[in-house]
Design a protein around this motif. Structure first.
Motif, PDB file in Angstrom:
ATOM      1  N   VAL A  15       5.479   3.176   0.610  1.00  0.00           N
ATOM      2  CA  VAL A  15       5.972   4.272  -0.235  1.00  0.00           C
ATOM      3  C   VAL A  15       6.340   5.475   0.632  1.00  0.00           C
ATOM      4  O   VAL A  15       7.404   6.082   0.455  1.00  0.00           O
ATOM      5  CB  VAL A  15       4.895   4.664  -1.269  1.00  0.00           C
ATOM      6  CG1 VAL A  15       5.369   5.857  -2.097  1.00  0.00           C
ATOM      7  CG2 VAL A  15       4.574   3.484  -2.174  1.00  0.00           C
TER       8      VAL A  15
ATOM      9  N   GLY B  87       0.828  -1.193   0.000  1.00  0.00           N
ATOM     10  CA  GLY B  87       0.000   0.000   0.000  1.00  0.00           C
ATOM     11  C   GLY B  87       0.862   1.241   0.000  1.00  0.00           C
ATOM     12  O   GLY B  87       2.077   1.192  -0.246  1.00  0.00           O
ATOM     13  N   PHE B  88       0.245   2.373   0.310  1.00  0.00           N
ATOM     14  CA  PHE B  88       0.991   3.631   0.295  1.00  0.00           C
ATOM     15  C   PHE B  88       1.928   3.759   1.491  1.00  0.00           C
ATOM     16  O   PHE B  88       2.885   4.534   1.443  1.00  0.00           O
ATOM     17  CB  PHE B  88       0.015   4.814   0.283  1.00  0.00           C
ATOM     18  CG  PHE B  88       0.698   6.141   0.118  1.00  0.00           C
ATOM     19  CD1 PHE B  88       1.238   6.519  -1.102  1.00  0.00           C
ATOM     20  CD2 PHE B  88       0.824   7.006   1.195  1.00  0.00           C
ATOM     21  CE1 PHE B  88       1.885   7.740  -1.251  1.00  0.00           C
ATOM     22  CE2 PHE B  88       1.469   8.231   1.054  1.00  0.00           C
ATOM     23  CZ  PHE B  88       1.993   8.596  -0.171  1.00  0.00           C
TER      24      PHE B  88
ATOM     25  N   PHE C 151       6.558  10.069  -4.476  1.00  0.00           N
ATOM     26  CA  PHE C 151       5.456   9.332  -3.866  1.00  0.00           C
ATOM     27  C   PHE C 151       4.443   8.850  -4.910  1.00  0.00           C
ATOM     28  O   PHE C 151       3.828   7.794  -4.733  1.00  0.00           O
ATOM     29  CB  PHE C 151       4.786  10.200  -2.803  1.00  0.00           C
ATOM     30  CG  PHE C 151       5.690  10.509  -1.650  1.00  0.00           C
ATOM     31  CD1 PHE C 151       6.032   9.534  -0.730  1.00  0.00           C
ATOM     32  CD2 PHE C 151       6.232  11.774  -1.490  1.00  0.00           C
ATOM     33  CE1 PHE C 151       6.884   9.804   0.323  1.00  0.00           C
ATOM     34  CE2 PHE C 151       7.088  12.062  -0.437  1.00  0.00           C
ATOM     35  CZ  PHE C 151       7.414  11.071   0.476  1.00  0.00           C
TER      36      PHE C 151
ATOM     37  N   ASN D 267       3.543   0.136  -6.702  1.00  0.00           N
ATOM     38  CA  ASN D 267       2.871  -0.834  -5.842  1.00  0.00           C
ATOM     39  C   ASN D 267       1.530  -1.268  -6.414  1.00  0.00           C
ATOM     40  O   ASN D 267       1.101  -2.408  -6.212  1.00  0.00           O
ATOM     41  CB  ASN D 267       2.679  -0.243  -4.440  1.00  0.00           C
ATOM     42  CG  ASN D 267       3.878  -0.485  -3.545  1.00  0.00           C
ATOM     43  OD1 ASN D 267       4.799  -1.207  -3.916  1.00  0.00           O
ATOM     44  ND2 ASN D 267       3.880   0.121  -2.374  1.00  0.00           N
ATOM     45  N   ARG D 268       0.852  -0.397  -7.122  1.00  0.00           N
ATOM     46  CA  ARG D 268      -0.418  -0.764  -7.752  1.00  0.00           C
ATOM     47  C   ARG D 268      -0.221  -1.779  -8.868  1.00  0.00           C
ATOM     48  O   ARG D 268      -1.147  -2.536  -9.202  1.00  0.00           O
ATOM     49  CB  ARG D 268      -1.099   0.480  -8.318  1.00  0.00           C
ATOM     50  CG  ARG D 268      -1.515   1.513  -7.292  1.00  0.00           C
ATOM     51  CD  ARG D 268      -2.753   1.116  -6.544  1.00  0.00           C
ATOM     52  NE  ARG D 268      -3.938   1.106  -7.410  1.00  0.00           N
ATOM     53  CZ  ARG D 268      -5.153   0.764  -7.004  1.00  0.00           C
ATOM     54  NH1 ARG D 268      -5.336   0.377  -5.754  1.00  0.00           N
ATOM     55  NH2 ARG D 268      -6.169   0.784  -7.843  1.00  0.00           N
TER      56      ARG D 268
ATOM     57  N   GLY E 166       7.286  -0.233  -4.763  1.00  0.00           N
ATOM     58  CA  GLY E 166       6.994   1.176  -4.536  1.00  0.00           C
ATOM     59  C   GLY E 166       7.835   1.792  -3.450  1.00  0.00           C
ATOM     60  O   GLY E 166       8.327   2.925  -3.583  1.00  0.00           O
TER      61      GLY E 166
ATOM     62  N   TRP F 235       3.661   4.901  -5.521  1.00  0.00           N
ATOM     63  CA  TRP F 235       2.289   4.416  -5.412  1.00  0.00           C
ATOM     64  C   TRP F 235       1.894   3.621  -6.654  1.00  0.00           C
ATOM     65  O   TRP F 235       1.308   2.545  -6.553  1.00  0.00           O
ATOM     66  CB  TRP F 235       1.343   5.598  -5.214  1.00  0.00           C
ATOM     67  CG  TRP F 235      -0.099   5.198  -5.142  1.00  0.00           C
ATOM     68  CD1 TRP F 235      -0.761   4.677  -4.076  1.00  0.00           C
ATOM     69  CD2 TRP F 235      -1.066   5.302  -6.202  1.00  0.00           C
ATOM     70  NE1 TRP F 235      -2.083   4.443  -4.390  1.00  0.00           N
ATOM     71  CE2 TRP F 235      -2.297   4.814  -5.684  1.00  0.00           C
ATOM     72  CE3 TRP F 235      -1.015   5.760  -7.516  1.00  0.00           C
ATOM     73  CZ2 TRP F 235      -3.458   4.777  -6.455  1.00  0.00           C
ATOM     74  CZ3 TRP F 235      -2.173   5.717  -8.284  1.00  0.00           C
ATOM     75  CH2 TRP F 235      -3.364   5.238  -7.751  1.00  0.00           C
TER      76      TRP F 235
END
Length: 355
Positions: A115, A111-112, A188, A195-196, A147, A192
């Motif tokens: 990151v 997730g974020f 960032f 990771n997506r 990420g 992100w």
């Protein structure tokens, strides 16, 4: 059984991580924090941090030759060798000295959060893209998320607080503000997106690899012998290709930057060209500041300068090659293309805002 296992774990858990933390703090203080602290006063007093490494005091880079390659490699090597050694020590040290699950716990989530952690951990690093690469290799070997690792990689150079200070004193604080605003989005945002793009299969493979790494670490062994072995393998893998690519780029300076002058305007063509070239070329930490200063003094438009502001620091051909085994090719291609895109945006922003 439990006691025996704890005894096997004790070397890593008892003194491995304090050694790593001490190395990181002492190394960064000696290589980065202390020198940059004094350099900031020089930038304030003289509005300069030295000559452009790209072309020195000349109006154009030297013609392609072996001498041009060696001269650039020598100047570049003097500027970064300590940081490169530190990067190799940290990249290998986190694989040998830190418990296997520690890195994954902080940077392994998809997730974020990972990151954000990667970007924030990058800020005190202040390394150039190539010197940060060995650390990123270590992060990925310890199953940091794509990420989180990318945010750490890009954040070291783009969000470098020392560079922002130098830039403010030398170029003007509007340039620092532009770099910071777009840099936050780059670091960032790209993290992100990376990771997506992680597939469920890749996430499962990373979890399985982490279990295997934990089992291997629990088997014990001399932690410092393991550290030395990883350091040697990492250096043998990264340094030769790095040196060759730096030599080639040093020789090709005149082809990449064939002309600097008033006719290099803030048009779309020049902005895109400088954004692409800036992404490919390699510089030491904060090297973009005297490069842009020298080019502006020769009458170049602020648009191409803005493009270099965002593309010279974060990636380069050598750093992309050094990380070719740590990320999927399409992800590295996305990073390179996005960096160019940010360079184009920065170029038009600098022109529109009247820098």
């Amino acid at each position: 059984m439990s006691t025996a296992r704890e005894a096997q774990r004790s070397p890593t858990y008892s003194y491995g991580w304090p050694v790593f933390v001490l190395l990181a703090i002492a190394g960064l203080f000696y290589v980065k924090w202390f020198p940059y602290y004094h350099r900031a006063f020089t930038a304030e007093a003289t509005h300069s941090i030295g000559n452009s490494i790209l072309m020195g005091k000349s109006a154009n880079p030297p013609a392609p030759s072996l001498t041009a390659a060696l001269d650039y490699a020598w100047a570049y090597g003097k500027a970064i060798w300590q940081a490169m050694v530190l990067g190799l020590l940290l990249g290998s040290g986190m694989q040998a000295l830190l418990p296997a699950r520690w890195v994954a716990r902080v940077l392994g989530r998809h997730g974020f959060g990972s990151v954000a952690a990667g970007g924030l951990l990058a800020v005190p690093g202040m390394m150039c893209t190539c010197c940060a690469a060995p650390v990123v290799v270590g992060l990925r070997e310890r199953q940091a998320s794509a990420g989180g690792a990318i945010a750490f990689w890009l954040g070291n150079s783009v969000l470098n607080p020392a560079t922002l200070v130098f830039m403010g004193f030398v170029l003007g604080w509007q340039w620092s503000a532009l770099r910071l605003a777009l840099g936050l989005l780059m670091v960032f945002g790209l993290g992100w997106v990376a990771n997506r793009l992680v597939t469920p299969q890749e996430a499962s493979a990373a979890d399985a690899r982490l279990v295997e790494l934990t089992r291997q670490q629990d088997d014990g062994g001399n932690v410092f012998a393991r550290w030395f072995g990883i350091f040697v393998r990492l250096a043998a893998r990264l340094v030769p290709e790095y040196v060759v690519l730096v030599l080639l780029l040093g020789a090709a300076r005149a082809w990449l930057f064939p002309h600097i002058g008033p006719d290099v305007t803030s048009s779309l063509g020049w902005i895109v060209a400088f954004a692409v070239v800036g992404m490919l070329f390699v510089i030491p930490t904060a090297g973009e500041v005297p490069i842009i200063q020298a080019m502006l003094s020769l009458g170049m438009g602020v648009g191409p300068a803005g493009a270099l502001l965002m593309t010279l620091p974060p990636v380069s051909v050598p750093s992309l090659a050094m990380l070719a085994r740590s990320f999927r090719p399409r992800l590295l291609a996305l990073v390179a293309a996005t960096v160019v895109g940010f360079g184009v945006v920065a170029g038009f922003a600098a022109a529109a805002l009247g820098f």
